[in-house]
Scaffold this active site. Structure first.
Site, PDB file in Angstrom:
ATOM      1  N   ASP A  56       4.150 -14.578  11.441  1.00 26.13           N
ATOM      2  CA  ASP A  56       2.887 -15.037  10.862  1.00 26.13           C
ATOM      3  C   ASP A  56       1.823 -13.949  11.006  1.00 26.13           C
ATOM      4  OD1 ASP A  56       0.426 -16.233  10.424  1.00 26.13           O
ATOM      5  OD2 ASP A  56       0.917 -18.087  11.481  1.00 26.13           O
ATOM      6  N   HIS A  80      -2.656   9.993   0.214  1.00 20.79           N
ATOM      7  CA  HIS A  80      -2.827   8.681  -0.377  1.00 20.79           C
ATOM      8  C   HIS A  80      -2.686   8.757  -1.901  1.00 20.79           C
ATOM      9  CE1 HIS A  80      -4.202   4.558  -0.218  1.00 20.79           C
ATOM     10  NE2 HIS A  80      -4.905   4.820  -1.296  1.00 20.79           N
ATOM     11  N   GLU A  97       0.854  -1.205   0.000  1.00 19.96           N
ATOM     12  CA  GLU A  97       0.000   0.000   0.000  1.00 19.96           C
ATOM     13  C   GLU A  97       0.882   1.244   0.000  1.00 19.96           C
ATOM     14  OE1 GLU A  97      -3.425  -0.169   2.588  1.00 19.96           O
ATOM     15  OE2 GLU A  97      -3.496   2.013   2.658  1.00 19.96           O
ATOM     16  N   LYS A 119      -7.731  -1.435  11.016  1.00 22.31           N
ATOM     17  CA  LYS A 119      -7.104  -1.849   9.748  1.00 22.31           C
ATOM     18  C   LYS A 119      -5.876  -0.976   9.485  1.00 22.31           C
ATOM     19  CE  LYS A 119      -6.416  -1.911   5.124  1.00 22.31           C
ATOM     20  NZ  LYS A 119      -5.524  -1.045   4.368  1.00 22.31           N
TER      21      LYS A 119
HETATM   22  C1  MEV Z   1      -6.139   2.705   4.767  1.00 20.95           C
HETATM   23  O1  MEV Z   1      -5.367   1.597   4.402  1.00 20.95           O
HETATM   24  C2  MEV Z   1      -6.177   2.855   6.257  1.00 20.95           C
HETATM   25  C3  MEV Z   1      -7.087   3.983   6.791  1.00 20.95           C
HETATM   26  O2  MEV Z   1      -8.403   3.821   6.288  1.00 20.95           O
HETATM   27  C4  MEV Z   1      -7.058   3.865   8.280  1.00 20.95           C
HETATM   28  C5  MEV Z   1      -8.046   4.751   8.995  1.00 20.95           C
HETATM   29  O3  MEV Z   1      -9.069   5.128   8.431  1.00 20.95           O
HETATM   30  O4  MEV Z   1      -7.773   5.059  10.182  1.00 20.95           O
HETATM   31  C6  MEV Z   1      -6.590   5.307   6.332  1.00 20.95           C
END
Ligand code: MEV
Length: 438
Positions: A296, A393, A85, A280
């Site tokens: 792992d 991003h 990513e 995430k």
């Molecule tokens: C993207 O990989 C992760 C985010 O969505 C985490 C978040 O929203 O805190 C940017």
């Protein structure tokens, strides 16, 4: 043409590829060439990777990068990260730099206990079983004497075996709930070997137990396996600074920033839809280091999310407070990782990753990984409450879009320069590319 195959694993690697191309990839004219391109010229190295798994055809690249300038407990680390990513490593590096100027990260390993269970059926009551268990417990422990001898020399081994009555959940279901210390190994093989030995010994001793009825003697072992839920293998990482030292802009004073940040984390604590995405983002940092260090990531993911739901409601793994004008942001997360065993001494790049980290022991690696998760979450929440996530991003994603459209080096250079001062959107990138090409 049948897509079923027998004896596939016995074919040579090239024959496997030919079968695959014939049956599935006939529309991609360079399929075989592409798969072969990723073979390593060094046959020994290629064989090493082939033997990690079954039916290996080729290698699958992921970027291996580093995030420098992480001050953790006053020591500076460069953290290796394996992740595709585009914005993750950049965000980690930025957070590292930000907190470096504010005292760095502080960490503490709270506990290191691992868990394994023998799940079995017993056609009798708990009391009788419990008397039997207490009598044979020394024999169970003795049965793994040789298995755990070297682990014991390293300071680890079995901590305890407990008999648990689970008959209210499932008929006749009991378990041996076993706890272990595995020191610098993740310990999966060690734990599973011990559990299978316990199961076998338990079954034999039950069969020979005179106080048992014929039905009680027939203990059925359902399964013996470690648990990836390790709520007593916890590390804490935190950052803190005076509120006044937080970002201070025209739109958002440092105080307003702190309050908005705390509120954003509070939302993740209370709202599962947000919590999953919030966590995430944490796992973006955690998995990247877990993979780079040969651990792992599926085990870490499963354990972390279970821990996030330990109250019965899925919640944030990080927390933020403001007390006496001090902003505090921390993570507590279970991390069962190893720095010996598994891939750690086999994968050449994993070995280098551990060397970059100064050959940490498992506790130190837990601390580093927790920091990577906290830093990543700081970066994400910081963007979310200020510019929004897409700015950074899309900037990082720009090269992916250009590559998708086969941009030449000159086109890339021109377009990257253009977007230094303009907002990246997919359609605008295409538009700029078309302008250049016309
Ligand atoms: C993207 O990989 C992760 C985010 O969505 C985490 C978040 O929203 O805190 C940017």
């Amino acid at each position: 043409m049948s897509q079923k195959v027998s004896g596939f694993s016995k074919l040579t690697k090239e024959a496997k590829i030919d079968w695959l191309v014939t049956h599935f990839l006939h529309q991609s004219k360079d399929a075989k060439k592409t798969l072969l391109t990723y073979w390593n010229n060094d046959n020994d190295l290629q064989q090493l990777h082939d033997e990690f798994s079954e039916n290996t055809l080729t290698n699958f690249y992921l970027p291996f990068g580093i995030a420098p300038n992480f001050t953790i407990n006053n020591k500076v680390y460069t953290i290796p990260m394996t992740i595709e990513e585009s914005s993750v490593v950049a965000a980690a590096s930025k957070a590292a730099k930000f907190w470096d100027k504010r005292g760095g990260f502080k960490t503490k390993v709270i506990s290191t206990e691992k868990i394994g269970q023998v799940h079995f059926s017993f056609l009798g009551g708990f009391e009788k079983l419990s008397t039997f268990f207490n009598k044979i417990k020394p024999q169970l422990i003795d049965s793994i004497k040789s298995i755990q001898s070297s682990m014991k020399k390293r300071g680890g081994g079995l901590i305890d075996i407990e008999l648990r009555d689970k008959t209210l959940e499932v008929n006749n279901y009991y378990q041996l709930h076993c706890t272990f210390e595995t020191v610098d190994a993740m310990g999966a093989n060690f734990i599973n070997t011990c559990l299978e030995e316990f199961a076998q010994t338990f079954k034999v001793l039950a069969f020979n137990e005179e106080s048992f009825t014929e039905a009680e003697k027939e203990v059925e072992i359902i399964m013996s396996i470690l648990s990836n839920y390790v709520p007593n293998c916890i590390v804490r990482a935190e950052v803190s600074c005076p509120v006044a030292d937080l970002p201070n802009t025209k739109q958002l004073s440092a105080k307003a920033y702190a309050e908005k940040f705390v509120r954003a984390v509070r939302i993740a604590e209370k709202e599962p839809y947000r919590a999953v995405t919030h966590n995430k983002g944490i796992m973006n940092g955690i998995d990247a280091v877990v993979i780079a260090t040969g651990n792992d990531f599926r085990a870490i993911e499963a354990g972390a999310h279970a821990y996030a739901a330990k109250s019965g409601q899925y919640s944030s793994l990080t927390h933020a407070t403001i007390e006496n004008d001090i902003f505090n942001f921390y993570i507590e997360i279970p991390l069962a990782v190893g720095t010996i065993g598994g891939l750690t001494s086999l994968h050449p790049v994993v070995k280098l990753a551990l060397e970059i980290l100064g050959k940490p022991n498992a506790k130190e690696l837990m601390e580093i990984i927790a920091v990577a998760g906290l830093a990543q979450n700081f970066g994400a929440v910081n963007s979310l409450i200020t510019t929004g996530i897409q700015k950074g991003h899309m900037k990082m994603h720009l090269l992916n879009i250009l590559n998708q459209h086969q941009a030449t080096e000159n086109e890339k250079k021109a377009i990257v320069t253009y977007f230094e001062k303009n907002t990246v959107t997919h359609s605008e990138v295409i538009h700029q590319l078309e302008l250049l090409r016309n």
